[in-house]
Motif scaffolding. Structure first.
Motif, PDB file in Angstrom:
ATOM      1  N   THR A   6      14.384 -11.136   9.022  1.00  0.00           N
ATOM      2  CA  THR A   6      14.959  -9.921   8.449  1.00  0.00           C
ATOM      3  C   THR A   6      16.473 -10.055   8.330  1.00  0.00           C
ATOM      4  N   GLN A   7      17.068 -10.612   9.358  1.00  0.00           N
ATOM      5  CA  GLN A   7      18.511 -10.796   9.346  1.00  0.00           C
ATOM      6  C   GLN A   7      18.922 -11.778   8.240  1.00  0.00           C
ATOM      7  N   ILE A   8      18.161 -12.815   8.064  1.00  0.00           N
ATOM      8  CA  ILE A   8      18.437 -13.797   7.011  1.00  0.00           C
ATOM      9  C   ILE A   8      18.290 -13.142   5.636  1.00  0.00           C
ATOM     10  N   LYS A   9      17.217 -12.346   5.465  1.00  0.00           N
ATOM     11  CA  LYS A   9      16.996 -11.665   4.185  1.00  0.00           C
ATOM     12  C   LYS A   9      18.133 -10.693   3.895  1.00  0.00           C
ATOM     13  N   ASN A  10      18.560  -9.951   4.917  1.00  0.00           N
ATOM     14  CA  ASN A  10      19.652  -8.998   4.717  1.00  0.00           C
ATOM     15  C   ASN A  10      20.938  -9.715   4.303  1.00  0.00           C
ATOM     16  N   GLU A  11      21.186 -10.851   4.930  1.00  0.00           N
ATOM     17  CA  GLU A  11      22.373 -11.630   4.583  1.00  0.00           C
ATOM     18  C   GLU A  11      22.289 -12.125   3.144  1.00  0.00           C
ATOM     19  N   MET A  12      21.112 -12.592   2.740  1.00  0.00           N
ATOM     20  CA  MET A  12      20.933 -13.065   1.365  1.00  0.00           C
ATOM     21  C   MET A  12      21.077 -11.913   0.367  1.00  0.00           C
ATOM     22  N   ASN A  13      20.562 -10.742   0.704  1.00  0.00           N
ATOM     23  CA  ASN A  13      20.709  -9.574  -0.168  1.00  0.00           C
ATOM     24  C   ASN A  13      22.184  -9.168  -0.291  1.00  0.00           C
ATOM     25  N   ASP A  14      22.914  -9.246   0.833  1.00  0.00           N
ATOM     26  CA  ASP A  14      24.340  -8.929   0.796  1.00  0.00           C
ATOM     27  C   ASP A  14      25.088  -9.896  -0.110  1.00  0.00           C
ATOM     28  N   ARG A  15      24.728 -11.171  -0.019  1.00  0.00           N
ATOM     29  CA  ARG A  15      25.398 -12.173  -0.861  1.00  0.00           C
ATOM     30  C   ARG A  15      25.061 -11.965  -2.340  1.00  0.00           C
ATOM     31  N   ALA A  75      24.325  -9.073  -3.670  1.00  0.00           N
ATOM     32  CA  ALA A  75      25.087  -7.876  -4.058  1.00  0.00           C
ATOM     33  C   ALA A  75      26.546  -8.239  -4.335  1.00  0.00           C
ATOM     34  N   LEU A  76      27.093  -9.127  -3.525  1.00  0.00           N
ATOM     35  CA  LEU A  76      28.460  -9.587  -3.742  1.00  0.00           C
ATOM     36  C   LEU A  76      28.549 -10.330  -5.082  1.00  0.00           C
ATOM     37  N   GLY A  77      27.552 -11.143  -5.363  1.00  0.00           N
ATOM     38  CA  GLY A  77      27.491 -11.847  -6.647  1.00  0.00           C
ATOM     39  C   GLY A  77      27.409 -10.874  -7.811  1.00  0.00           C
ATOM     40  N   MET A  78      26.680  -9.776  -7.623  1.00  0.00           N
ATOM     41  CA  MET A  78      26.551  -8.785  -8.689  1.00  0.00           C
ATOM     42  C   MET A  78      27.882  -8.044  -8.905  1.00  0.00           C
ATOM     43  N   GLN A  79      28.667  -7.898  -7.847  1.00  0.00           N
ATOM     44  CA  GLN A  79      30.003  -7.302  -8.008  1.00  0.00           C
ATOM     45  C   GLN A  79      30.874  -8.181  -8.903  1.00  0.00           C
ATOM     46  N   LEU A  80      30.651  -9.481  -8.799  1.00  0.00           N
ATOM     47  CA  LEU A  80      31.411 -10.412  -9.636  1.00  0.00           C
ATOM     48  C   LEU A  80      31.111 -10.209 -11.117  1.00  0.00           C
ATOM     49  N   THR A  81      29.886  -9.795 -11.435  1.00  0.00           N
ATOM     50  CA  THR A  81      29.506  -9.628 -12.842  1.00  0.00           C
ATOM     51  C   THR A  81      30.245  -8.475 -13.502  1.00  0.00           C
ATOM     52  N   LYS A  82      30.864  -7.620 -12.703  1.00  0.00           N
ATOM     53  CA  LYS A  82      31.588  -6.470 -13.258  1.00  0.00           C
ATOM     54  C   LYS A  82      33.051  -6.788 -13.547  1.00  0.00           C
ATOM     55  N   ALA A  96      20.237 -12.592 -12.088  1.00  0.00           N
ATOM     56  CA  ALA A  96      20.741 -12.013 -10.839  1.00  0.00           C
ATOM     57  C   ALA A  96      20.189 -12.792  -9.647  1.00  0.00           C
ATOM     58  N   GLN A  97      18.903 -13.158  -9.719  1.00  0.00           N
ATOM     59  CA  GLN A  97      18.302 -13.973  -8.662  1.00  0.00           C
ATOM     60  C   GLN A  97      18.995 -15.331  -8.563  1.00  0.00           C
ATOM     61  N   PHE A  98      19.299 -15.908  -9.724  1.00  0.00           N
ATOM     62  CA  PHE A  98      19.955 -17.203  -9.745  1.00  0.00           C
ATOM     63  C   PHE A  98      21.362 -17.114  -9.137  1.00  0.00           C
ATOM     64  N   ILE A  99      22.082 -16.062  -9.469  1.00  0.00           N
ATOM     65  CA  ILE A  99      23.413 -15.841  -8.890  1.00  0.00           C
ATOM     66  C   ILE A  99      23.291 -15.697  -7.378  1.00  0.00           C
ATOM     67  N   GLY A 100      22.270 -14.951  -6.930  1.00  0.00           N
ATOM     68  CA  GLY A 100      22.024 -14.803  -5.493  1.00  0.00           C
ATOM     69  C   GLY A 100      21.758 -16.146  -4.832  1.00  0.00           C
ATOM     70  N   ARG A 101      21.002 -16.992  -5.485  1.00  0.00           N
ATOM     71  CA  ARG A 101      20.691 -18.312  -4.943  1.00  0.00           C
ATOM     72  C   ARG A 101      21.966 -19.159  -4.845  1.00  0.00           C
ATOM     73  N   ILE A 106      35.735 -14.511  -1.405  1.00  0.00           N
ATOM     74  CA  ILE A 106      35.351 -13.650  -2.531  1.00  0.00           C
ATOM     75  C   ILE A 106      35.518 -12.189  -2.141  1.00  0.00           C
ATOM     76  N   GLN A 107      35.023 -11.831  -0.958  1.00  0.00           N
ATOM     77  CA  GLN A 107      35.126 -10.449  -0.493  1.00  0.00           C
ATOM     78  C   GLN A 107      36.587 -10.045  -0.313  1.00  0.00           C
ATOM     79  N   ALA A 108      37.395 -10.944   0.210  1.00  0.00           N
ATOM     80  CA  ALA A 108      38.820 -10.651   0.408  1.00  0.00           C
ATOM     81  C   ALA A 108      39.502 -10.400  -0.945  1.00  0.00           C
ATOM     82  N   TYR A 109      39.159 -11.211  -1.947  1.00  0.00           N
ATOM     83  CA  TYR A 109      39.749 -11.038  -3.272  1.00  0.00           C
ATOM     84  C   TYR A 109      39.296  -9.708  -3.892  1.00  0.00           C
ATOM     85  N   LEU A 110      38.025  -9.385  -3.751  1.00  0.00           N
ATOM     86  CA  LEU A 110      37.526  -8.113  -4.289  1.00  0.00           C
ATOM     87  C   LEU A 110      38.196  -6.934  -3.599  1.00  0.00           C
TER      88      LEU A 110
END
Length: 160
Positions: free
Chosen positions: A10-19, A21-28, A63-68, A78-82
């Motif tokens: 679960t922790q691994i999945k949450n971390e991957m989902n967070d990453r 989501a961070l990738g999706m922020q980049l698309t904006k 989006a899945q590919f960006i997550g991968r 990336i987070q610091a820059y955002l």
């Protein structure tokens, strides 16, 4: 058992989902801004390609590919820059406030300019003096604060 083995699925999945989501922020972000972040070439291309897609299913796959791709990317820079782009960076905000206070002091007294010149001898002093004089005149005549803004930009440029 090592610490890595104790991480739950679960922790691994949450971390991957967070990453992801961070990738999706980049698309904006604008393409020029994306290039400044320092993303890997593959991730940059994937994000730019995402912006061109119109079909829903293709968007989800991309989006899945960006997550991968984000799994292999350090999320901290990336987070610091955002955060900096959003203005959430407390250090950046504090530095901007110090520059604003310095600008106020420069307009109020010539002593502040003398102190600044001793601290930062590389400043274009004649340009700064002219801007300060113009800012004082603008303030007296209730004109638009053009020189006032230019002082801030000059200070910002030389304090980095």
């Amino acid at each position: 058992m090592s610490e890595e083995e104790l991480v739950s699925k679960t922790q691994i999945k949450n971390e991957m989902n967070d990453r992801q989501a961070l990738g999706m922020q980049l698309t904006k972000l604008a393409p020029d801004t994306l290039k400044k972040i320092g993303l890997s070439e593959e991730l940059l291309e994937a994000v730019l390609f995402y912006k061109k897609i119109t079909a829903n299913g293709a968007l989800k796959r991309q989006a899945q590919f960006i997550g991968r791709l984000m799994r292999d990317t350090d999320p901290e820079p990336i987070q610091a820059y955002l955060n900096k782009l959003k203005g959430d960076n407390a250090e950046h905000n504090a530095a901007m406030q110090r520059l604003e206070l310095l600008r106020e002091r420069l307009i109020e007294s010539d002593e502040a300019l003398t102190e600044l010149i001793s601290d930062k001898p590389d400043l274009p002093i004649s340009e700064l003096r002219t801007l300060i004089r113009n800012a004082r005149r603008e303030k007296e005549q209730n004109k638009a604060p053009k020189a006032f803004r230019e002082i801030f930009q000059l200070l910002k440029q030389h304090h980095q």
